[in-house]
Scaffold this motif. Structure first.
Motif, mmCIF file in Angstrom:
data_model
loop_
_atom_site.group_PDB
_atom_site.id
_atom_site.type_symbol
_atom_site.label_atom_id
_atom_site.label_comp_id
_atom_site.label_asym_id
_atom_site.label_seq_id
_atom_site.Cartn_x
_atom_site.Cartn_y
_atom_site.Cartn_z
ATOM 1 N N ASP A 44 -92.357 -27.152 39.371
ATOM 2 C CA ASP A 44 -91.502 -28.311 39.647
ATOM 3 C C ASP A 44 -92.262 -29.602 39.328
ATOM 4 O O ASP A 44 -93.086 -30.077 40.103
ATOM 5 C CB ASP A 44 -91.084 -28.269 41.133
ATOM 6 C CG ASP A 44 -90.172 -29.427 41.504
ATOM 7 O OD1 ASP A 44 -89.834 -30.232 40.602
ATOM 8 O OD2 ASP A 44 -89.797 -29.524 42.687
ATOM 9 N N GLU A 45 -91.926 -30.184 38.169
ATOM 10 C CA GLU A 45 -92.687 -31.348 37.685
ATOM 11 C C GLU A 45 -92.482 -32.599 38.557
ATOM 12 O O GLU A 45 -93.313 -33.503 38.535
ATOM 13 C CB GLU A 45 -92.301 -31.659 36.241
ATOM 14 C CG GLU A 45 -92.665 -30.529 35.291
ATOM 15 C CD GLU A 45 -92.683 -30.960 33.844
ATOM 16 O OE1 GLU A 45 -92.159 -32.027 33.522
ATOM 17 O OE2 GLU A 45 -93.248 -30.203 33.028
ATOM 18 N N SER A 46 -91.373 -32.621 39.295
ATOM 19 C CA SER A 46 -91.102 -33.826 40.084
ATOM 20 C C SER A 46 -92.200 -34.055 41.125
ATOM 21 O O SER A 46 -92.507 -35.181 41.489
ATOM 22 C CB SER A 46 -89.732 -33.733 40.751
ATOM 23 O OG SER A 46 -89.722 -32.634 41.631
ATOM 24 N N ILE A 47 -92.827 -32.955 41.580
ATOM 25 C CA ILE A 47 -93.909 -33.073 42.575
ATOM 26 C C ILE A 47 -95.051 -33.906 41.993
ATOM 27 O O ILE A 47 -95.612 -34.778 42.644
ATOM 28 C CB ILE A 47 -94.444 -31.664 42.976
ATOM 29 C CG1 ILE A 47 -93.328 -30.832 43.587
ATOM 30 C CG2 ILE A 47 -95.635 -31.761 43.912
ATOM 31 C CD1 ILE A 47 -93.687 -29.365 43.805
ATOM 32 N N ARG A 49 -94.916 -36.076 39.593
ATOM 33 C CA ARG A 49 -94.574 -37.469 39.302
ATOM 34 C C ARG A 49 -94.895 -38.366 40.491
ATOM 35 O O ARG A 49 -95.228 -39.527 40.353
ATOM 36 C CB ARG A 49 -93.084 -37.571 38.922
ATOM 37 C CG ARG A 49 -92.922 -37.689 37.407
ATOM 38 C CD ARG A 49 -91.486 -37.735 36.971
ATOM 39 N NE ARG A 49 -91.112 -36.520 36.273
ATOM 40 C CZ ARG A 49 -90.079 -35.757 36.548
ATOM 41 N NH1 ARG A 49 -89.273 -36.090 37.528
ATOM 42 N NH2 ARG A 49 -89.822 -34.675 35.859
ATOM 43 N N GLU A 50 -94.799 -37.765 41.678
ATOM 44 C CA GLU A 50 -95.059 -38.553 42.891
ATOM 45 C C GLU A 50 -96.555 -38.640 43.215
ATOM 46 O O GLU A 50 -96.972 -39.405 44.061
ATOM 47 C CB GLU A 50 -94.321 -37.929 44.079
ATOM 48 C CG GLU A 50 -92.820 -38.131 44.004
ATOM 49 C CD GLU A 50 -92.055 -36.950 44.577
ATOM 50 O OE1 GLU A 50 -92.613 -36.239 45.433
ATOM 51 O OE2 GLU A 50 -90.906 -36.740 44.139
ATOM 52 N N ARG A 51 -97.374 -37.809 42.583
ATOM 53 C CA ARG A 51 -98.822 -37.817 42.880
ATOM 54 C C ARG A 51 -99.576 -38.488 41.746
ATOM 55 O O ARG A 51 -99.278 -38.264 40.580
ATOM 56 C CB ARG A 51 -99.372 -36.392 43.034
ATOM 57 C CG ARG A 51 -98.553 -35.500 43.901
ATOM 58 C CD ARG A 51 -98.709 -35.884 45.357
ATOM 59 N NE ARG A 51 -97.576 -35.341 46.103
ATOM 60 C CZ ARG A 51 -97.678 -34.714 47.253
ATOM 61 N NH1 ARG A 51 -98.844 -34.561 47.815
ATOM 62 N NH2 ARG A 51 -96.616 -34.268 47.852
ATOM 63 N N PRO A 52 -100.556 -39.270 42.075
ATOM 64 C CA PRO A 52 -101.251 -40.029 41.022
ATOM 65 C C PRO A 52 -102.312 -39.214 40.282
ATOM 66 O O PRO A 52 -103.485 -39.551 40.299
ATOM 67 C CB PRO A 52 -101.876 -41.185 41.797
ATOM 68 C CG PRO A 52 -102.107 -40.634 43.162
ATOM 69 C CD PRO A 52 -101.090 -39.553 43.404
#
Ligand code: PEP
Ligand code: MN
Length: 337
Positions: A44-47, A49-52
Motif C-alpha cells: 500500500d503505497e499511500s502509507i 506517502r505520509e512518511r518522509p
C-alpha cells in the motif's frame, strides 16, 4: 514506490531504509544496478506517502511506480534481466533457441530428435510430459516416464530441459527434472500455480494467454515475481483473432512493446502461433529481427506420425536450415546465435 539511493549510500543507510519500509508493512525488493541501488517498496503505497522516506540519509529520490506491474516493470529495473540457466543465458546478447517435440512420446523418438537438434548448437530441449490438450481423449503425455526420457536426452546431448507444469501437485516431480518450468497459455492466469512457481528457485517460461492483453500478461509475471522468483522469461505464442488461416495470430509488436514496459526477456513461439510448419521459418526470422531474445520451436523427427502438433513441427533438416538463416538475421541486429 521506487526509492533510488544516492551513489555513495552506505550499507547502514541502506539497511535503515529497508527496515523502515518493512516496519510499515511493505515488502522490499532490492535491485543492485551498475550505478545505483534501487529499492522497490511493494504494497500500500499511500502509507509511504505520509512518511518522509525521502528525507532519510542515503535517499536520492522517491517515485511512485505508475504501472500496475511493479517488480517486472522497466521503471523498477532499467537494465535487461538476464536469466542464467546453468551457464546458458536468456536475455543477453546471445539469442537462445529452445527446440524439440510438442510432447515426449517415447524414448527413441525423443532421443533421435534431441540429438539432431543438439547438432545445430541449440542449448535448450523442449518437450511436454504433462500436456494441456483440448480433448480429454487426446494423448495427455507420459508424466514422470516422459520426464525420465528428457533426463536421458539431457545426459546424451548436454541440452537444458524446458517442460510444462500444469498442476501444483506435479511441482516436485517437474522441479526434479526441469531446468526451466514452462507455464502454458491456458494457465497464464492460474494464479495459485503462478504463486507456487513464484516460490521456487527455478526459471519460469510464462506463455501469453490465448486472449490475454499485454497488461494481463505482465500482471501474471508480477504474480511470480511477487513471491520472490525473478527468473522469468516471457513467451508470446500467438493470440486469438478473427483470422482462421493460421492457428493463432503472432503478435510481433509485443516484442518492442514489452521491451519498453518490462526488463524481462521475451521469447517467441512461432509454432503455436501459426500452427503450420511451412510458415514457421518466416515468422521466426521476423521475431529475431524485431528483437526477440529467443525462439521456442517444435521439431519432430517424424511429424506425420507425431501424437501432438505434427502439422506445425519442423523436421530436423528444415530446423537446421532455419538455424543457419537465423544466424544471419541475428548478426544484422547485432546479436549472436
Ligand atoms: C506447448 O508449448 O506445448 C503448449 C501447449 O503451448 P501453449 O501453452 O502456448 O498452447
Ligand atoms: Mn504443441
Amino acid at each position: 514506490m521506487i526509492i533510488v539511493l544516492k551513489k555513495g549510500a552506505t550499507k547502514e543507510e541502506k539497511e535503515n531504509i529497508i527496515n523502515k519500509i518493512e516496519s510499515l508493512g511493505l515488502s522490499v525488493h532490492v535491485s543492485e544496478g551498475k550505478e545505483r541501488t534501487i529499492i522497490g517498496a511493494i504494497g500500500d503505497e499511500s502509507i509511504l506517502r505520509e512518511r518522509p522516506i525521502n528525507s532519510m540519509p542515503g535517499v536520492e529520490s522517491v517515485m511512485p511506480i505508475l504501472k500496475p506491474f511493479k517488480l517486472v516493470s522497466r521503471e523498477f529495473q532499467k537494465e535487461d534481466s538476464i536469466i542464467n540457466i546453468s551457464g546458458d543465458e536468456i536475455g543477453g546478447n546471445k539469442i537462445q533457441i529452445i527446440a524439440g517435440p510438442c510432447s515426449v512420446e517415447d524414448k527413441e523418438s525423443l532421443l533421435t530428435t534431441a540429438k539432431d537438434v543438439a547438432k545445430t548448437g541449440t542449448a535448450f530441449l523442449r518437450g511436454g510430459a504433462f500436456k494441456p490438450r483440448t480433448s480429454p481423449y487426446s494423448f495427455q503425455g507420459l508424466g514422470e516416464e516422459g520426464l525420465k526420457y528428457l533426463k536421458e536426452a539431457k545426459e546424451a546431448t548436454g541440452m537444458r530441459i524446458v517442460t510444462e507444469l500444469m498442476d501444483p501437485r506435479d511441482l516436485d516431480v517437474i522441479y526434479k527434472y526441469a531446468d526451466v518450468i514452462q507455464i502454458g497459455a491456458r494457465n497464464m492466469q492460474n494464479f495459485r500455480l503462478l504463486k507456487e512457481v513464484g516460490g521456487m528457485d527455478k526459471p519460469v517460461l510464462l506463455k501469453r494467454g490465448l486472449s490475454a492483453t499485454i497488461k494481463e500478461f505482465l500482471m501474471s509475471a508480477e504474480y511470480i515475481a511477487s513471491e520472490g522468483n525473478r527468473q522469468i522469461i516471457l513467451c508470446e505464442r500467438g493470440i486469438r483473432t478473427f483470422e482462421t488461416e493460421m492457428r493463432n495470430t503472432l503478435d510481433v509488436s509485443v516484442i518492442p512493446a514489452i521491451k519498453r514496459l518490462s526488463h524481462l526477456p521475451v521469447v517467441i513461439d512461432p509454432s503455436h502461433a501459426v500452427g503450420r510448419w511451412d510458415l514457421v521459418s518466416a515468422v521466426s526470422k521476423a521475431a529475431i529481427a524485431a528483437g526477440a531474445d529467443g525462439l521456442l520451436i517444435e521439431v519432430h523427427c517424424d511429424p506425420l506420425n507425431a501424437l501432438c502438433d505434427g502439422s506445425q513441427s519442423l523436421k530436423p533438416n528444415k530446423f537446421a536450415k532455419l538455424y543457419e538463416e537465423l544466424k544471419r538475421i541475428a548478426k544484422a541486429v547485432d546479436r549472436s546465435l
